[in-house]
Write an enzyme that holds these catalytic residues in place. Sequence first.
Site, PDB file in Angstrom:
ATOM      1  N   GLU A  31       0.763  -1.184  -0.126  1.00 56.31           N
ATOM      2  CA  GLU A  31       0.027   0.022   0.084  1.00 56.31           C
ATOM      3  C   GLU A  31       0.925   1.173  -0.109  1.00 56.31           C
ATOM      4  O   GLU A  31       1.656   1.325   0.728  1.00 56.31           O
ATOM      5  CB  GLU A  31      -0.858  -0.121   1.199  1.00 56.31           C
ATOM      6  CG  GLU A  31      -1.980  -1.276   1.238  1.00 56.31           C
ATOM      7  CD  GLU A  31      -2.662  -1.515   2.710  1.00 56.31           C
ATOM      8  OE1 GLU A  31      -2.303  -0.771   3.613  1.00 56.31           O
ATOM      9  OE2 GLU A  31      -3.265  -2.619   2.597  1.00 56.31           O
ATOM     10  N   GLU A  62      -5.119  -6.405   2.583  1.00 57.16           N
ATOM     11  CA  GLU A  62      -3.805  -6.905   3.219  1.00 57.16           C
ATOM     12  C   GLU A  62      -3.859  -8.424   2.743  1.00 57.16           C
ATOM     13  O   GLU A  62      -2.686  -8.990   2.563  1.00 57.16           O
ATOM     14  CB  GLU A  62      -3.566  -6.547   4.560  1.00 57.16           C
ATOM     15  CG  GLU A  62      -3.274  -5.355   5.154  1.00 57.16           C
ATOM     16  CD  GLU A  62      -4.109  -4.172   5.109  1.00 57.16           C
ATOM     17  OE1 GLU A  62      -5.443  -4.488   4.953  1.00 57.16           O
ATOM     18  OE2 GLU A  62      -3.840  -3.051   5.004  1.00 57.16           O
ATOM     19  N   PHE A  85       1.745  -1.618   8.622  1.00 57.64           N
ATOM     20  CA  PHE A  85       2.313  -1.824   9.901  1.00 57.64           C
ATOM     21  C   PHE A  85       1.984  -3.236  10.189  1.00 57.64           C
ATOM     22  O   PHE A  85       1.179  -3.976   9.746  1.00 57.64           O
ATOM     23  CB  PHE A  85       1.361  -0.935  10.657  1.00 57.64           C
ATOM     24  CG  PHE A  85       1.440   0.523  10.897  1.00 57.64           C
ATOM     25  CD1 PHE A  85       2.092   1.211  11.756  1.00 57.64           C
ATOM     26  CD2 PHE A  85       1.083   1.380   9.802  1.00 57.64           C
ATOM     27  CE1 PHE A  85       2.225   2.560  12.027  1.00 57.64           C
ATOM     28  CE2 PHE A  85       1.150   2.711  10.056  1.00 57.64           C
ATOM     29  CZ  PHE A  85       1.908   3.198  10.833  1.00 57.64           C
ATOM     30  N   ASP A  87       0.799  -4.577  12.699  1.00 53.97           N
ATOM     31  CA  ASP A  87      -0.323  -4.901  13.134  1.00 53.97           C
ATOM     32  C   ASP A  87      -1.388  -5.636  12.200  1.00 53.97           C
ATOM     33  O   ASP A  87      -2.417  -6.094  12.576  1.00 53.97           O
ATOM     34  CB  ASP A  87      -1.076  -3.822  13.837  1.00 53.97           C
ATOM     35  CG  ASP A  87       0.156  -2.908  14.676  1.00 53.97           C
ATOM     36  OD1 ASP A  87      -0.248  -3.138  16.019  1.00 53.97           O
ATOM     37  OD2 ASP A  87       1.130  -2.453  14.148  1.00 53.97           O
ATOM     38  N   PHE A  88      -1.147  -4.997  10.840  1.00 52.40           N
ATOM     39  CA  PHE A  88      -2.093  -5.441   9.872  1.00 52.40           C
ATOM     40  C   PHE A  88      -1.871  -6.776   9.215  1.00 52.40           C
ATOM     41  O   PHE A  88      -2.796  -7.207   8.478  1.00 52.40           O
ATOM     42  CB  PHE A  88      -2.158  -4.337   8.448  1.00 52.40           C
ATOM     43  CG  PHE A  88      -2.202  -3.083   9.080  1.00 52.40           C
ATOM     44  CD1 PHE A  88      -2.812  -2.617  10.200  1.00 52.40           C
ATOM     45  CD2 PHE A  88      -1.671  -1.943   8.241  1.00 52.40           C
ATOM     46  CE1 PHE A  88      -2.946  -1.336  10.846  1.00 52.40           C
ATOM     47  CE2 PHE A  88      -1.816  -0.650   8.658  1.00 52.40           C
ATOM     48  CZ  PHE A  88      -2.390  -0.354   9.899  1.00 52.40           C
ATOM     49  N   HIS A 131      -1.229   0.086  16.029  1.00 52.17           N
ATOM     50  CA  HIS A 131      -0.229   0.577  15.337  1.00 52.17           C
ATOM     51  C   HIS A 131       1.114   0.344  15.848  1.00 52.17           C
ATOM     52  O   HIS A 131       2.024   0.933  15.428  1.00 52.17           O
ATOM     53  CB  HIS A 131      -0.384   1.836  14.685  1.00 52.17           C
ATOM     54  CG  HIS A 131      -1.407   2.391  13.754  1.00 52.17           C
ATOM     55  ND1 HIS A 131      -2.814   2.250  14.149  1.00 52.17           N
ATOM     56  CD2 HIS A 131      -1.384   2.468  12.398  1.00 52.17           C
ATOM     57  CE1 HIS A 131      -3.376   2.532  12.715  1.00 52.17           C
ATOM     58  NE2 HIS A 131      -2.646   2.737  11.987  1.00 52.17           N
TER      59      HIS A 131
HETATM   60  C1  LIG Z   1      -5.834  -2.468   7.705  1.00 50.31           C
HETATM   61  C2  LIG Z   1      -5.013  -1.031   7.474  1.00 50.31           C
HETATM   62  N1  LIG Z   1      -4.471  -0.905   6.510  1.00 50.31           N
HETATM   63  C3  LIG Z   1      -3.785   0.266   6.224  1.00 50.31           C
HETATM   64  C4  LIG Z   1      -3.874   1.187   7.119  1.00 50.31           C
HETATM   65  C5  LIG Z   1      -3.208   2.543   6.911  1.00 50.31           C
HETATM   66  N2  LIG Z   1      -3.969   3.651   6.694  1.00 50.31           N
HETATM   67  C6  LIG Z   1      -4.359   4.381   7.536  1.00 50.31           C
HETATM   68  S1  LIG Z   1      -5.753   5.439   6.571  1.00 50.31           S
HETATM   69  C7  LIG Z   1      -5.364   4.682   5.126  1.00 50.31           C
HETATM   70  C8  LIG Z   1      -5.899   5.374   3.942  1.00 50.31           C
HETATM   71  C9  LIG Z   1      -7.506   4.955   4.054  1.00 50.31           C
HETATM   72  O1  LIG Z   1      -8.200   5.482   3.029  1.00 50.31           O
HETATM   73  P1  LIG Z   1      -9.926   5.968   3.311  1.00 50.31           P
HETATM   74  O2  LIG Z   1     -10.504   4.408   3.604  1.00 50.31           O
HETATM   75  O3  LIG Z   1     -10.281   6.255   1.554  1.00 50.31           O
HETATM   76  O4  LIG Z   1      -9.990   6.911   4.442  1.00 50.31           O
HETATM   77  P2  LIG Z   1      -9.284   8.343   4.252  1.00 50.31           P
HETATM   78  O5  LIG Z   1      -8.039   8.427   4.780  1.00 50.31           O
HETATM   79  O6  LIG Z   1      -9.403   8.658   2.736  1.00 50.31           O
HETATM   80  O7  LIG Z   1     -10.475   9.043   5.286  1.00 50.31           O
HETATM   81  C10 LIG Z   1      -4.455   3.706   5.191  1.00 50.31           C
HETATM   82  C11 LIG Z   1      -3.920   3.054   4.017  1.00 50.31           C
HETATM   83  C12 LIG Z   1      -4.747   1.097   8.371  1.00 50.31           C
HETATM   84  N3  LIG Z   1      -4.615   1.993   9.251  1.00 50.31           N
HETATM   85  N4  LIG Z   1      -5.250  -0.073   8.540  1.00 50.31           N
END
Ligand SMILES: Cc1ncc(C[n+]2csc(CCOP(=O)(O)OP(=O)(O)O)c2C)c(N)n1
Lengths: 329, 329, 319, 319
Positions: A31, A62, A85, A87-88, A131
Amino acid sequence: MEMKEMTYKDAIRLGMSEEMRRDKNVIFFGEDIGLYGGAFGLSVGMLDEFGEDRVKDTPISEAVIAGAAAGAAATGLRPICEMMFMDFVTIAMDNLANQAAKMRYMFGGKAKVPMVMRLPAGSGTGAAAQHTQSLEAWLCHVPGLKVVTPSTPAQAKGLIKAAIRDDNPVCFIEHKLLYKEKGDVPIDEDYIVPLGVSDIKKEGTDVTIISYGTILQKVMIAAQDVEKEGISVEVVDPITLYPMDIETIIKSVKKTGRAIVVHEAAKTGGLGGEIAASITESEAFDYLDAPVLRLAGLDVPIPYNRNLEAAVVPGVDEIKNAIYKVMNR
Amino acid sequence: MEMKEMTYKDAIRLGMSEEMRRDKNVIFFGEDIGLYGGAFGLSVGMLDEFGEDRVKDTPISEAVIAGAAAGAAATGLRPICEMMFMDFVTIAMDNLANQAAKMRYMFGGKAKVPMVMRLPAGSGTGAAAQHTQSLEAWLCHVPGLKVVTPSTPAQAKGLIKAAIRDDNPVCFIEHKLLYKEKGDVPIDEDYIVPLGVSDIKKEGTDVTIISYGTILQKVMIAAQDVEKEGISVEVVDPITLYPMDIETIIKSVKKTGRAIVVHEAAKTGGLGGEIAASITESEAFDYLDAPVLRLAGLDVPIPYNRNLEAAVVPGVDEIKNAIYKVMNR
Amino acid sequence: MALTKETLLEMYFRMNEARFFEEKVAWFFARGMVHGTTHLSIGQEASGVASCMALKKCDLVSATHRGHSQVIGFGLDLNRITAELLGKETGYCKGKGGSMHIADIDSGNLGANGIVGGGYAISVGAALSQQYLKTGRVVLCFAGDGSTNEGSFHESLNLASIWKLPVIFYIENNLYGMSTSIDKHMNIKDIADRAKSYGIPGIVIDGNDAIEVYETIEKAAEHTRSGKGPILIESKTYRWSGHSKSDAQAYRTKEEVEEWKAKDPIKRLRKYMIENEIASEEELNKVEENAATALEEAVEFAINSPEPKVETVTDDVYA
Amino acid sequence: MALTKETLLEMYFRMNEARFFEEKVAWFFARGMVHGTTHLSIGQEASGVASCMALKKCDLVSATHRGHSQVIGFGLDLNRITAELLGKETGYCKGKGGSMHIADIDSGNLGANGIVGGGYAISVGAALSQQYLKTGRVVLCFAGDGSTNEGSFHESLNLASIWKLPVIFYIENNLYGMSTSIDKHMNIKDIADRAKSYGIPGIVIDGNDAIEVYETIEKAAEHTRSGKGPILIESKTYRWSGHSKSDAQAYRTKEEVEEWKAKDPIKRLRKYMIENEIASEEELNKVEENAATALEEAVEFAINSPEPKVETVTDDVYA
Ligand SMILES: Cc1ncc(C[n+]2csc(CCOP(=O)(O)OP(=O)(O)O)c2C)c(N)n1
Ligand SMILES: Cc1ncc(C[n+]2csc(CCOP(=O)(O)OP(=O)(O)O)c2C)c(N)n1
Ligand SMILES: [Mg+2]
Ligand SMILES: [Mg+2]
């Protein structure tokens, strides 16, 4: 060996990049690893060098990241995939533990799954419970996986290269707090830190401390501190957590007669128990002058508040106290 | 106490049913648990008694099963959910470990997550690598979860009831090979096996064996065998694997001076290390006449072939040999 | 490409092999001669066999827990399949896999899978290899109706779509996931409609019609091979037997089962060939006999094969 | 129910609160005064606030990592939100949660979530409770566009649909999941189309139009409250700031950001109220001032609150 100073993070990128130059079947996906350069900026520039075919952004998915790595590895590629991370990896455990790890064995030795999963781990960043985990013990309990973790920039480069060249699924655990640590790194493209070899980081005669990752730095400080008081500490970094080179550790403990395992992960079910038990059930038992101690994270989720977060993980003083404790017996 | 003979499986059903009669907020859901009665026929008849509102078939969706249990538990219900095989908890680990286990702590103590996840575990059924795992060590490494496992029908009934009444997420591990084992079970509806209390299954003076689940039966046979040869074995079943009543174990080891931990799960990263290390680092260390031994499953995925499968898990002879080994020192 | 007589006869042969094989498996289980469990695909032979046969020689396949017709259709060796079922050293997995894990990666068979939906992500990865290495090969990913409710279905189809990977997601909709009928496990009529969530084509076919199965897969393979991305095919079919070795089948009626038995895909292919004068009764009888003989030989091979040595239990964990 | 002036002013107040709060958060971070990371929702205030305000008092909400507007919209106490951000004892989570885990289960706030897509299954469970306990309450589940590619999205919507649970899946499509634009993470135009996979309604709305957001959620809540099952709403909006505290934003153009800044949902609501003569400039200025004052007080409260005692680190793991 010619050296260059660089950060742990840069060393990982360098190791990956060298392997990608060497072997076009090495690809990298995860990602936001491309244009964004990864959540920690680790892979900045890799998209430019290797292009979209080899540095691939994925959706936030993931499970398929892990499974696609396994499928690609079984069919000729050598993928590196990233969990943003550690954690994922909870979302990817089926593909990692039930598929990637077992494929070869289940299929009677016919599959080969040369994949690397990169896993940024650990607390200290104020990112709270979801995290900040250190889940290496889970991975070490999955036969078929290998689990490694570097604690210096040099190791980071050599170990990621070895992991990529290994023909098995390798979980490569990175410590977020070490990302910006600097150190001398061999620029030789054949420099490899072999899997399954513990590193004696510091020689000593009175007590052996086994530790890895971020907290190893605290162990080194504690070791230097007590040295001034006349206690000689040997520090062993296993580097490969599974399958671990326990022989080097046992040999050290036979010499010192005392052992302490220190890690950041929650104590119960952590690798400390595994290492302590392995020492105790070995021939080192007869040389032990004190019980093997474990010093590890508290059995709590990681809290957000800075002071609380810091309180979860053992500090230098606690490590020194543990040393005094085993020495006083 | 009035007793009735029944199987381990029936005892679990009875325990669940009694609690569902007692508290209408207890509901039960999972894959094919209704009309089909569960993959092992454990819940046969429950749909008839409690109806579709309380005994709910789900699609094949382990992640949402776990997450919905957490969400329902946090909002007033006391759900029991089932993974058809423990191996599938790999798909549910995020919801279990990142959500259910951490919610209360992350939210400053304000959530309560009284859910039970039932997890049929273990090998011996010829179901191969993806249907035979014993992953209790993973769960015990997640602060916020409780982990329990009954080894007799009576325990099964009393423990599932205690798990349902507990206000935390409880992982209830069932041993498939024990499902058909019979034993006397108290019919008293208030019969409870409390969480966090180890059971001294057999008293003895020479060596303590700590074991749980299916393999405990082999331990008992081995203990009886060596008894004839004059070796007196104390057998402790922790029942609750996390948080474990280690005090009872330590007390026993102080008495006997020797300890062996026996489990079916893969040795490396298994609970054996945790228990052995806890004993060694306790005051029992000074009473130890021999190193604490671990006897556990081989570090391999579980193979299909009957003989290979059997070879993974320690047998009675290996347990006896371990006893001889600690006695001969 | 029109279906040649040769192909049709081979298809008929493999479908019969699959049927005979599974009848034998049921027989083994009834006698307690086999360890573990098994999932029969009797009634689904057209779906499993004709689909694989529509692939090119080097294409890849990922199979399911209900995978016997699939791997026989793919062309794996019946001897080694049977040997694996009996846990023998000569089996595809040297006895380590059994019914749920028959695999032969070398020939492109990515393995049956004990995890429902476990094949999706693996197939995506295999398709990524084909695309990256420009092999021109495609992946046929088998899965069941019930598996399409797993998160892995969603993540995999989405990723395959974005990356335009050469993979066919082929859902054998036999109306039940274990005991749960499709109208209890999803709120839509056709699984193929889920393709819309990923911007890929979704097609429903009669999975008991070997010809339709073959032709659809052939076209789908062409589509995805040419770089147009993945495709979702829903093959409607039915399993005659219970879900696994122990299943009282309280969730369905005898009538329903009988109705579907009347739609026997093997008889249907036979009828087609005769009505279209592709093959004679005698020719087809001969094919059936050959299949029966092949099975007999496979059983003999398997029974006479040695058990794996117990020492091999620790082999092959790592490369 | 037509939107009353009172409601509109309260909405305007909370949207301003949210904006001021997040500007302050950015300020704190820029000065290194806060530990950890944060995800600002500046530009998404209509989407986060108006949606929550359309709920009934006892309805439930599950928020995301980008949850400040959502929890402020829900009506949580700004003092305790701010205190939590600063990790103080008086915060909603006693300093254990921080920006990503603000929660108040007692009032129906199921918490922000650090796991992308983590709220889906929790919401399904909460909706199951409402249905089973016949509370008449519904659950509003916030999520982002990127999260709809997680398996949990799929499993949760499917289960909610089968069980006809009272839950609104409300996707804030701000065009990016971190750096990945929606056309790179899915192959369809409207996420709402994914509703078809579950046989539930899917609706696209302008997430920057507070009125449309409010009215849509109000109707959706009615729909799902009446037992008709879940509903999927896609709210198109945009985040002005970077993804989190450190984001160079190479993945989007300044022009795009400016374009969306021109669509400021707060200004738009203000304009609407003035044009429709619902409130005067002065009234609205006063509301803004009140919001600013509330924020100042909250900051003061938070800063003056004590740090949690270190001994509390082991509290509250178990009930
Ligand atoms: C399971 C998981 N994968 C990756 C992340 C890292 N991460 C945090 S926010 C984000 C983007 C999320 O995108 P979206 O669902 O469109 O929400 P937005 O941030 O645009 O509000 C990512 C990849 C995470 N926190 N949890
Ligand atoms: C992840 C997972 N969940 C549950 C099971 C148990 N299980 C095996 S087959 C099956 C039904 C699968 O249904 P479907 O996908 O329709 O395939 P079919 O059996 O009908 O061919 C179930 C629930 C499993 N093996 N893996
Ligand atoms: Mg099916
Ligand atoms: Mg987004």
